[in-house]
Design an enzyme around this catalytic site. Structure first.
Site, PDB file in Angstrom:
ATOM      1  N   ILE A 143       0.884  -1.165   0.000  1.00  0.00           N
ATOM      2  CA  ILE A 143       0.000   0.000   0.000  1.00  0.00           C
ATOM      3  C   ILE A 143       0.923   1.216   0.000  1.00  0.00           C
ATOM      4  O   ILE A 143       1.877   1.290   0.795  1.00  0.00           O
ATOM      5  CB  ILE A 143      -0.960   0.003   1.211  1.00  0.00           C
ATOM      6  CG1 ILE A 143      -1.808   1.287   1.210  1.00  0.00           C
ATOM      7  CG2 ILE A 143      -0.241  -0.187   2.526  1.00  0.00           C
ATOM      8  CD1 ILE A 143      -2.907   1.297   2.279  1.00  0.00           C
ATOM      9  N   SER A 144       0.676   2.144  -0.900  1.00  0.00           N
ATOM     10  CA  SER A 144       1.567   3.297  -1.062  1.00  0.00           C
ATOM     11  C   SER A 144       1.586   4.156   0.194  1.00  0.00           C
ATOM     12  O   SER A 144       0.682   4.115   1.035  1.00  0.00           O
ATOM     13  CB  SER A 144       1.123   4.148  -2.250  1.00  0.00           C
ATOM     14  OG  SER A 144       1.301   3.461  -3.459  1.00  0.00           O
TER      15      SER A 144
END
EC number: 2.1.1.77
Length: 279
Positions: free
Chosen positions: A113-114
């Site tokens: 997840i960024s």
């Protein structure tokens, strides 16, 4: 393949295996001990110093994270601040990790997840194409966080589509959204996730006003350009070792205008087998 083809019986803990205590310690040690990135790779500063502050328990709240991102310039509009406050990042980060550290987090299957500042950056770049009633495509939807944000912005009269080629992540992202404020949009069908090769887009809901690609491609995939509506915008990291976050606007005559927004570092946009081979 559609979402219906994916078994919904898997539990979140099975899909996002909880890291061991040693693994969490190594991850946080790496994060906090890493030297600062060059200024050209940073949208906001000083994230690494603040990471230690958050782990000490002072800012363990989603709204505090958004406030920090506003203070350091990643969030610049009320529209983006509101959606990031509404969609709690903690619901999309695997158990055992601190969700409000401004860093990418592993979610299994060699995916991440960024970092929150990158989510904020992409939402700011796309916000004018995420108005109520518009269509948005999230390629490499992973945890489902950004797709949920898109859905909240385009509303029930719009359409937000997440494409992910790892079936287990599609199941997990669906379960994540079901616990979030975007759950009604998933139920009414205006938000959906599908198992497919993201490089091919999702023609069924095209054309799109906004396309986000969450992995780096060596070049802009032609199917995505074809599915971008005239007047629409795509945000995609381009490159291999050296990557730029490119902003692509499609003009009324079908031509495109391209500019580089920032130097970035994303996982590669690749096939399912290539992504999993080193796991």
């Amino acid at each position: 393949m559609s979402l219906a083809a994916v078994s919904a019986s898997a539990s979140p803990s099975a899909l996002f295996p909880s890291p061991t205590t040693a693994a969490r310690r190594r991850f946080l040690h790496h994060l906090l001990a890493a030297p600062p990135r060059p200024p050209s790779l940073r949208r906001c500063s000083p994230y690494h110093w603040m990471a230690q502050f958050w782990t000490e328990g002072s800012l363990e709240k989603n709204n505090a994270l958004v406030e920090y991102l506003k203070q350091y310039g990643a969030v610049t509009t009320d529209q983006v601040a509101e959606v990031m406050e509404t969609i709690d990042r903690a619901l999309f980060v695997p158990e055992g990790f601190t969700p409000y550290i401004d860093s990418p987090m592993p979610i299994g299957y060699n995916a991440t997840i960024s970092a929150p500042h990158m989510h904020a950056t992409c939402l700011e770049l796309l916000k004018d194409r995420l108005q109520p009633g518009m269509h948005a495509l999230d390629v490499g939807s992973g945890s489902g966080y950004l797709t949920a944000c898109f859905a909240m912005m385009v509303g029930p009269e719009g359409r937000a589509v997440g494409i992910e080629h790892i079936p287990e992540l599609v199941v997990a992202s669906t379960e994540n959204v079901e616990r979030s404020a975007a759950a009604p949009l998933l139920k009414d069908g205006s938000l959906s996730f599908h198992v497919s090769d993201g490089r091919l887009g999702w023609p069924a809901a095209a054309p799109y006003d906004a396309i986000h690609v969450g992995a780096a491609a060596p070049e802009i995939p032609q199917p995505l350009l074809e599915q971008l509506k005239p007047g629409g915008r795509m945000v995609i990291p381009i490159g291999t070792y050296s990557q730029d976050l490119q902003v692509i606007d499609k003009n009324a005559d079908g031509s495109t205008s391209v500019r580089n927004d920032a130097s970035v570092r994303y996982v590669p946009l690749t096939s399912r087998s290539a992504q999993l081979q080193d796991q």
